[in-house]
Design an enzyme around this catalytic site. Structure first.
Site, PDB file in Angstrom:
ATOM      1  N   GLY A  71       0.892  -1.369   0.018  1.00 35.70           N
ATOM      2  CA  GLY A  71      -0.061  -0.202   0.480  1.00 35.70           C
ATOM      3  C   GLY A  71       0.696   1.107  -0.287  1.00 35.70           C
ATOM      4  O   GLY A  71       0.833   2.644  -1.027  1.00 35.70           O
ATOM      5  N   ASN A 151      -7.162   4.826   9.318  1.00 35.72           N
ATOM      6  CA  ASN A 151      -6.717   3.725   9.662  1.00 35.72           C
ATOM      7  C   ASN A 151      -6.494   3.664  10.974  1.00 35.72           C
ATOM      8  O   ASN A 151      -6.345   3.246  12.012  1.00 35.72           O
ATOM      9  CB  ASN A 151      -5.712   3.434   9.034  1.00 35.72           C
ATOM     10  N   SER A 199      -3.854  -2.720  -0.054  1.00 40.21           N
ATOM     11  CA  SER A 199      -2.641  -4.074   0.319  1.00 40.21           C
ATOM     12  C   SER A 199      -3.544  -5.213   0.382  1.00 40.21           C
ATOM     13  O   SER A 199      -4.571  -4.880   1.028  1.00 40.21           O
ATOM     14  CB  SER A 199      -2.502  -2.811   1.827  1.00 40.21           C
ATOM     15  N   ALA A 200      -3.161  -6.159   0.227  1.00 41.15           N
ATOM     16  CA  ALA A 200      -2.995  -7.572   0.334  1.00 41.15           C
ATOM     17  C   ALA A 200      -3.240  -7.723   1.918  1.00 41.15           C
ATOM     18  O   ALA A 200      -4.117  -8.659   2.773  1.00 41.15           O
ATOM     19  CB  ALA A 200      -2.687  -8.398  -0.407  1.00 41.15           C
ATOM     20  N   HIS A 201      -2.513  -7.459   2.652  1.00 38.90           N
ATOM     21  CA  HIS A 201      -2.643  -7.571   4.352  1.00 38.90           C
ATOM     22  C   HIS A 201      -3.010  -7.084   5.557  1.00 38.90           C
ATOM     23  O   HIS A 201      -3.845  -7.379   5.959  1.00 38.90           O
ATOM     24  CB  HIS A 201      -0.770  -7.439   4.268  1.00 38.90           C
ATOM     25  N   THR A 237      10.651  -8.084 -11.697  1.00 44.39           N
ATOM     26  CA  THR A 237       9.554  -9.485 -11.824  1.00 44.39           C
ATOM     27  C   THR A 237       8.565  -9.330 -10.926  1.00 44.39           C
ATOM     28  O   THR A 237       8.819  -9.517  -9.932  1.00 44.39           O
ATOM     29  CB  THR A 237      10.619 -10.296 -11.441  1.00 44.39           C
ATOM     30  N   CYS A 325       3.415   1.988  11.519  1.00 38.75           N
ATOM     31  CA  CYS A 325       4.283   2.397  11.372  1.00 38.75           C
ATOM     32  C   CYS A 325       4.767   3.488  12.524  1.00 38.75           C
ATOM     33  O   CYS A 325       5.688   3.635  12.359  1.00 38.75           O
ATOM     34  CB  CYS A 325       3.814   2.945  10.395  1.00 38.75           C
TER      35      CYS A 325
HETATM   36  C1  LIG Z   1      -1.415   0.147   6.141  1.00 39.61           C
HETATM   37  C2  LIG Z   1      -2.059   1.012   5.855  1.00 39.61           C
HETATM   38  C3  LIG Z   1      -1.555   1.751   4.572  1.00 39.61           C
HETATM   39  C4  LIG Z   1      -0.099   0.802   4.192  1.00 39.61           C
HETATM   40  O1  LIG Z   1       0.525  -0.644   3.361  1.00 39.61           O
HETATM   41  P1  LIG Z   1       1.062  -1.571   3.757  1.00 39.61           P
HETATM   42  O2  LIG Z   1       0.887  -2.469   2.327  1.00 39.61           O
HETATM   43  O3  LIG Z   1       1.556  -2.024   5.228  1.00 39.61           O
HETATM   44  O4  LIG Z   1       2.054  -0.655   3.100  1.00 39.61           O
HETATM   45  C5  LIG Z   1      -1.595   2.725   3.566  1.00 39.61           C
HETATM   46  N1  LIG Z   1      -3.064   3.735   4.267  1.00 39.61           N
HETATM   47  C6  LIG Z   1      -3.595   2.634   4.735  1.00 39.61           C
HETATM   48  C7  LIG Z   1      -4.762   3.746   5.545  1.00 39.61           C
HETATM   49  C8  LIG Z   1      -3.493   1.126   5.858  1.00 39.61           C
HETATM   50  O5  LIG Z   1      -4.141   1.342   6.636  1.00 39.61           O
END
Ligand SMILES: *Cc1c(COP(=O)(O)O)cnc(C)c1O
Length: 387
Positions: A71, A151, A199-201, A237, A325
């Site tokens: 993300g 978030n 973002s997948a996680h 890649t 973060c």
């Molecule tokens: C987690 C998050 C990101 C960052 O995504 P990553 O894949 O962890 O780098 C960006 N924006 C928001 C709102 C998030 O919650």
């Protein structure tokens, strides 16, 4: 001791179905999807399937999805790439003061490159001030970037109103949907966004993979240059197993999101109601209704949030003081400060974020431990005399 995970905005556990599909790629389908032989074609077929699944989830076309490493990369790319590609039109960008650091820091980089950035204020609930957006948008503005859902407190922005204002002025609109996806249906056509970060996680996919949606016809400069991967727009890649896992997570989410939404919202509301009943002098942060079902951000008067987090951790409960973060930094949350909280209030705030793996029994245990810990910390607080 049981371990309870209430930090599902920081990351989520990879689901078994996702892991199974990923492991298959680490076996025979190890080819480089850009190779011309059968090994390459097999890998490319898996990437195509994943791209379709990601596109379907947000109602985009396959050709509008570009895979990224995170993300964070998606946000960096959207902000910097859209600004640079449209520099001939102007050098002004509008974002909000509660964005994720990957948006804010990308904007700061642009400021060093000669761009002007307006960081829109938000109200007490975390909603962007639309009147201020109308006030600041001008003929030099090339991009408006406002996150879909925050978030830390979960507030969901009025995205359609914002994109309408941007487009009426001929300005591009990007949204960071990383902590929105999984919480409500995202449809890029309905929202009329020009670019959107995933973002997948954050929804049971693997870490280290994401995507940027870029609407057909929208010009964007590369962030990463090199080979011709991703139609020449993002070199490197492709990480096939991660991309496959991401695709599977999207498919599962699309099938389950209404059921998951209801379950997670039920747990969150049950938690908040119980906490309100059991613990005095607290504030629930964020918008009352316009907020993701996943998050409860709570300020506990006269309690140091880090001390509380540590006590909960000792009881096997994982929560967060805000964005993962920023953890470990001494700065109070920029989001809570932008919402008008004092430094003391910001530093007495914890974020609880729920997921489909949580249970009602876990919540009962957490509320009991939370009450005990808050009472303990308040009993030893040097501020107690003031109350
Ligand atoms: C987690 C998050 C990101 C960052 O995504 P990553 O894949 O962890 O780098 C960006 N924006 C928001 C709102 C998030 O919650």
């Amino acid at each position: 001791m049981q371990k309870i995970y209430l930090d599902n905005v920081a990351t989520t556990k990879v689901s078994n179905e996702v892991l199974t599909e990923m492991l298959e790629c680490y076996g025979d389908t190890f080819g480089n999807p850009n190779s011309l032989h059968s090994f390459g074609r097999d890998a490319a077929a898996l990437v195509d399937k994943a791209r379709d699944r990601v596109a379907n989830l947000i109602n985009a076309e396959r050709s509008e999805i570009y895979f990224t490493s995170s993300g964070t990369e998606g946000n960096n790319w959207a902000i910097i790439g859209l600004a640079l590609a449209n520099r001939s039109k102007g050098n002004h960008i509008i974002t909000s003061s509660i964005e994720h650091k990957s948006v804010i820091e990308a904007c700061k980089r642009l400021e060093r490159l000669g761009f002007e950035v307006t960081y829109l204020p938000v109200d007490k609930t975390g909603l962007v001030d639309i009147a201020k957006l109308l006030h600041y948008i001008n003929h030099k503005t090339v991009l408006v970037s406002i996150m879909a859902a925050n978030n830390e407190v979960g507030t969901i922005q009025n995205l359609k109103a914002i994109s309408k204002i941007a487009h009426e002025k001929g300005v591009l609109f990007h949204t960071d949907a990383v902590s929105a996806i999984g919480n409500f249906k995202i449809d890029v056509k309905d929202l009329e966004v020009d670019a959107l970060t995933l973002s997948a996680h954050k929804f049971h996919g693997p870490k280290g993979v994401g995507a940027l949606y870029v609407k057909k016809g929208v010009r964007i400069d590369n962030l990463i240059v090199g080979g011709g991967q991703e139609r020449g727009k993002r070199a490197g890649t492709l990480n096939v197993p991660q991309i496959v896992g991401f695709g599977k997570a999207c498919e599962i989410l699309q099938q389950n999101y209404i059921i998951d939404y209801k379950k997670v919202k039920y747990l969150r509301d049950y938690f908040v109601n119980s906490v309100e009943k059991e613990i005095a002098n607290i504030t629930i942060n964020g918008h009352l209704h316009q907020k993701t079902p996943q998050i409860a951000s709570i300020s506990f008067n006269n309690v140091d949030a880090e001390a509380l987090l540590t006590l909960l951790d000792l009881a096997g409960i994982a929560v967060s003081t805000g964005s993962a973060c920023d953890a470990g930094s001494v700065e109070p949350s920029h989001v809570l400060i932008a919402m008008g909280k004092s430094i003391e209030e910001a530093q007495s705030t914890l974020r609880f974020s729920f997921g489909t793996n949580n249970t009602k029994e876990e919540i009962d245990y957490v509320v009991k431990e939370l009450k005990k810990s808050v009472e303990h910390l308040r009993s030893i607080s040097p501020l107690r005399a003031k109350k």
